[in-house]
Design a protein around this motif. Structure first.
Motif, PDB file in Angstrom:
ATOM      1  N   GLY A 144      -0.367  -2.044   3.071  1.00  0.00           N
ATOM      2  CA  GLY A 144      -0.641  -3.203   3.669  1.00  0.00           C
ATOM      3  C   GLY A 144      -1.969  -3.650   2.931  1.00  0.00           C
ATOM      4  O   GLY A 144      -3.028  -2.947   2.627  1.00  0.00           O
ATOM      5  N   GLY A 145      -1.855  -4.787   2.421  1.00  0.00           N
ATOM      6  CA  GLY A 145      -2.962  -5.337   1.833  1.00  0.00           C
ATOM      7  C   GLY A 145      -2.762  -5.748   0.310  1.00  0.00           C
ATOM      8  O   GLY A 145      -1.596  -5.779  -0.186  1.00  0.00           O
ATOM      9  N   GLU A 146      -3.852  -6.179  -0.494  1.00  0.00           N
ATOM     10  CA  GLU A 146      -3.540  -6.894  -1.643  1.00  0.00           C
ATOM     11  C   GLU A 146      -3.090  -5.914  -3.011  1.00  0.00           C
ATOM     12  O   GLU A 146      -2.747  -6.389  -4.026  1.00  0.00           O
ATOM     13  CB  GLU A 146      -4.883  -7.417  -2.307  1.00  0.00           C
ATOM     14  N   THR A 147      -3.308  -4.278  -2.599  1.00  0.00           N
ATOM     15  CA  THR A 147      -2.882  -3.743  -3.749  1.00  0.00           C
ATOM     16  C   THR A 147      -1.425  -2.759  -3.438  1.00  0.00           C
ATOM     17  O   THR A 147      -0.900  -2.000  -4.168  1.00  0.00           O
ATOM     18  CB  THR A 147      -3.769  -2.666  -4.057  1.00  0.00           C
ATOM     19  N   THR A 148      -0.790  -2.983  -2.223  1.00  0.00           N
ATOM     20  CA  THR A 148       0.341  -2.531  -1.718  1.00  0.00           C
ATOM     21  C   THR A 148       1.277  -3.200  -1.249  1.00  0.00           C
ATOM     22  O   THR A 148       2.398  -3.858  -1.920  1.00  0.00           O
ATOM     23  CB  THR A 148      -0.130  -1.217  -0.515  1.00  0.00           C
ATOM     24  N   LEU A 149       1.434  -3.734   0.242  1.00  0.00           N
ATOM     25  CA  LEU A 149       2.230  -4.686   0.550  1.00  0.00           C
ATOM     26  C   LEU A 149       1.393  -6.059   0.793  1.00  0.00           C
ATOM     27  O   LEU A 149       0.598  -6.110   1.796  1.00  0.00           O
ATOM     28  CB  LEU A 149       2.792  -4.298   2.041  1.00  0.00           C
ATOM     29  N   ARG A 150       1.908  -6.940  -0.181  1.00  0.00           N
ATOM     30  CA  ARG A 150       0.898  -8.235  -0.245  1.00  0.00           C
ATOM     31  C   ARG A 150       1.645  -9.192   0.732  1.00  0.00           C
ATOM     32  O   ARG A 150       0.876 -10.364   0.732  1.00  0.00           O
ATOM     33  CB  ARG A 150       0.980  -8.671  -1.660  1.00  0.00           C
TER      34      ARG A 150
END
Length: 393
Positions: free
Chosen positions: A290-296
């Motif tokens: 979760g988040g800007e580097t994995t699940l956007r």
């Protein structure tokens, strides 16, 4: 043009002319993310150019407003004095909960540029942190807020065994406290979960050692446009060395860059698997997506369990090259798909566990080392927008 003597090291060095070109760009700030909400403000970017007319140093003071954090004052800086050295710092403090103090140093000038050192020192409090529970079935209705307060240092030494092969040894030390957050519209994590349900809720200490083997043909190093990277890592946390709990991390990651049409299009893919083994592993030390580097399509730390599988695919398309304020910038659009799942162990993965996040990114690239990024991803709980520096992977 500013005399170099008025811009002392590390802002400049002998790679700059006596008169340094400094481009000043004032910009509005508008950002939105699932955890932090809407942020708006203003910044001024100061871009210092070396003799090759490349941006070698960036300074960006900034003032932001956010209903959860109040007013935030920050100063970000990054320098690239040579291809073998770089530094980066961030100083940030809000009027409510949030703070962030970071220093990153990289140096690959030792042993005929065979030894690479990386140092990361940090102290932060993130009042927007979220916890929903464990496993892929964690519910939006169970969302809670807390403040993630961390202090620590991360040191790694990498040695080139061959032209494209590096072995990396690292040591990670940090202290984590869970404190009340800044989002008062959500329940505090302790109002819904107990330390027996969520290890680490009373705070924890990590002292972990890791070993990685990295194969990389990426070119160029800072903003790759071609090549392959494969990395395998094992990290061990032991109470004998000061950690609160004993556990092991295993991670395998592969990235591939495929340029075509003379580099105007670049296909980028990443596949990674992460597993955490141990008992009473602190929740922030488990496998997280979760988040800007994995699940956007989700906020940071949306899904937590003992393992994850992640696949990111995007096509970076250069629309045009434009000089803005005498700075040559590549303007890119990047449609992407993020696919990932958390699970107790890999054999337990199922199609129902996976999250599918399509989206689109907009990037401004100042080569050889600076990227401004806006990514819009869509998940089952709605859209998510992330604004930041650097490519997401």
């Amino acid at each position: 043009m500013v005399p170099r003597k008025k811009l002392p090291p590390p802002l400049t060095n002998d790679q700059f002319d006596d008169q340094v070109k400094v481009v000043t760009i004032p910009l509005p700030v508008f950002a939105s993310s699932p955890n932090e909400g809407i942020t708006y403000g203003a910044l001024t970017a100061f871009l210092l150019h070396n003799k090759k007319d490349e941006v070698s140093t960036l300074l960006a003071p900034q003032v932001n407003l956010n209903k959860n954090f109040g007013t935030t004052f920050s100063l970000f800086g990054a320098g690239y004095p040579s291809a073998s050295r770089s530094w980066e710092f961030n100083l940030s403090r809000s009027t409510n909960v949030n703070e962030d103090y970071e220093l990153k140093l990289r140096d690959k000038t030792f042993f005929n540029e065979k030894l690479e050192t990386n140092l990361f020192v940090f102290g932060l409090t993130d009042g927007s942190a979220r916890f929903f529970g464990f496993q892929s079935k964690s519910r939006k209705d169970d969302e809670t807020n807390y403040g993630d307060r961390e202090f620590g240092v991360n040191l790694s030494l990498g040695y080139d065994l061959a032209k494209n092969l590096q072995v990396v040894a690292g040591n990670r030390l940090k202290s984590v406290s869970i404190v009340p957050g800044a989002v008062k519209t959500l329940p505090y994590i302790r109002d819904r979960f107990t330390p027996q349900d969520v290890p680490g809720l009373d705070g924890f200490t990590v002292h972990a050692q890791r070993l990685s083997l990295v194969y990389s043909t990426l070119e160029p190093r800072d903003l790759p446009e071609d090549g392959l990277m494969a990395r395998g890592t094992i990290e061990i946390s032991s109470p004998m060395l000061g950690s609160t709990a004993g556990y092991r991390h295993y991670e395998v990651e592969v990235k591939k860059y495929l340029p075509h049409n003379n580099g105007r299009f670049t296909g980028v893919g990443r596949l990674s698997y992460n597993q955490t083994l141990g008992s009473n592993v602190p929740f922030l030390e488990r496998s997280i997506l979760g988040g800007e580097t994995t699940l956007r399509g989700y906020g940071r730390n949306r899904f937590i369990d003992s393992s994850y599988v992640l696949c990111n695919l995007e096509e970076r398309i250069r629309l045009f090259r434009w000089a803005v304020f005498d700075v040559t910038t590549d303007w890119e659009i990047a449609p992407f798909v993020d696919l990932g799942a958390v699970m107790e162990s890999f054999p337990e993965v199922s199609s129902k566990s996976f999250e599918f996040n399509p989206g689109i990114g907009f990037r401004a690239v100042v080569r050889p080392n600076i990227v401004g990024r806006v990514d819009l991803g869509v998940g089952k709980e709605g859209p998510a927008v992330f604004v930041g520096l650097g490519y997401p992977f």
